[in-house]
Write a protein that holds these residues in place. Structure first.
Motif, PDB file in Angstrom:
ATOM      1  N   GLU A 176       0.923  -1.011  -0.099  1.00 54.21           N
ATOM      2  CA  GLU A 176       0.068   0.037  -0.100  1.00 54.21           C
ATOM      3  C   GLU A 176       0.749   1.146   0.071  1.00 54.21           C
ATOM      4  N   ARG A 177       1.746   1.098   0.938  1.00 54.68           N
ATOM      5  CA  ARG A 177       2.684   2.353   0.919  1.00 54.68           C
ATOM      6  C   ARG A 177       3.310   2.611  -0.715  1.00 54.68           C
ATOM      7  N   SER A 178       3.761   1.604  -0.884  1.00 59.47           N
ATOM      8  CA  SER A 178       4.586   1.934  -2.464  1.00 59.47           C
ATOM      9  C   SER A 178       3.606   2.294  -3.386  1.00 59.47           C
ATOM     10  N   VAL A 225       4.154  -4.304  -8.181  1.00 63.49           N
ATOM     11  CA  VAL A 225       4.655  -4.256  -6.888  1.00 63.49           C
ATOM     12  C   VAL A 225       4.119  -5.222  -6.206  1.00 63.49           C
ATOM     13  N   ASN A 226       4.947  -5.832  -5.526  1.00 65.21           N
ATOM     14  CA  ASN A 226       4.586  -7.222  -4.719  1.00 65.21           C
ATOM     15  C   ASN A 226       5.529  -7.379  -3.457  1.00 65.21           C
ATOM     16  N   VAL A 227       5.236  -8.027  -2.385  1.00 71.19           N
ATOM     17  CA  VAL A 227       6.243  -8.320  -1.338  1.00 71.19           C
ATOM     18  C   VAL A 227       7.122  -9.424  -1.939  1.00 71.19           C
ATOM     19  N   ASP A 260      11.126   2.104  -0.822  1.00 71.60           N
ATOM     20  CA  ASP A 260      11.996   0.795  -0.323  1.00 71.60           C
ATOM     21  C   ASP A 260      13.406   1.059  -0.554  1.00 71.60           C
ATOM     22  N   GLY A 261      13.793   2.217  -1.086  1.00 74.11           N
ATOM     23  CA  GLY A 261      15.097   2.454  -1.459  1.00 74.11           C
ATOM     24  C   GLY A 261      15.340   2.399  -3.103  1.00 74.11           C
ATOM     25  N   TYR A 262      14.603   1.829  -3.610  1.00 70.74           N
ATOM     26  CA  TYR A 262      14.998   2.003  -5.093  1.00 70.74           C
ATOM     27  C   TYR A 262      15.241   3.280  -5.552  1.00 70.74           C
TER      28      TYR A 262
END
Length: 151
Positions: free
Chosen positions: A31-33, A67-69, A135-137
């Motif tokens: 959700e954040r991403s 996007v996925n975990v 996430d740092g990407y």
């Protein structure tokens, strides 16, 4: 059915013919991403996944982002584990967004919460800068110089 902004709609991922390229990133918080890519880049969330771990599909301009975990090996990738970046100072790939007006995008996206590593800098044939996602990407934002020919 996929839920988009509170209504039920169906979407099919392109293409109808040929190929489409979609970039997949492993994230810690879906959700954040999704909010980041929707808010900063005006992405359109086409699918919010499902309770069994389905990915979120986001359309950004003419590109697709999935996007996925992360997770362990699966039958179709039996020796591969997906993780978010472990070291923000070391990357092996990044998304590249080309824009018509880098200064306007820099100002707008900063106001929307993008964390730029530096302001736009001139580089061979272009002006560019980088954003770091939650996430740092890193995401390169570049504007080609007019009338510049790559050789």
């Amino acid at each position: 059915m996929n839920q988009v902004q509170g209504e039920q709609k169906s979407y099919r991922m392109p293409p109808q013919d040929g190929i489409t390229v979609a970039h997949f990133i492993t994230v810690a918080d879906i959700e954040r991403s999704a909010r980041f890519y929707e808010t900063v880049f005006g992405g359109r969330i086409l699918s919010r996944g499902d309770s069994s771990g389905g990915a979120v599909f986001i359309q950004i301009a003419n590109a697709w982002l999935i996007v996925n975990v992360g997770g362990g090996p699966t039958p179709d990738k039996p020796s591969i584990t997906l993780n978010v970046p472990q070291d923000p100072g070391s990357v092996s790939s990044f998304m590249n967004i080309r824009v018509a007006d880098i200064q306007a995008c820099y100002e707008l996206w900063r106001k929307r919460g993008a964390q730029f590593i530096t302001e736009p800098k001139d580089k061979y044939g272009e002006t560019r800068c980088y954003i770091r996602d939650p996430d740092g990407y890193i995401i390169e934002v570049g504007q080609s110089k007019r009338d510049f020919t790559y050789r």
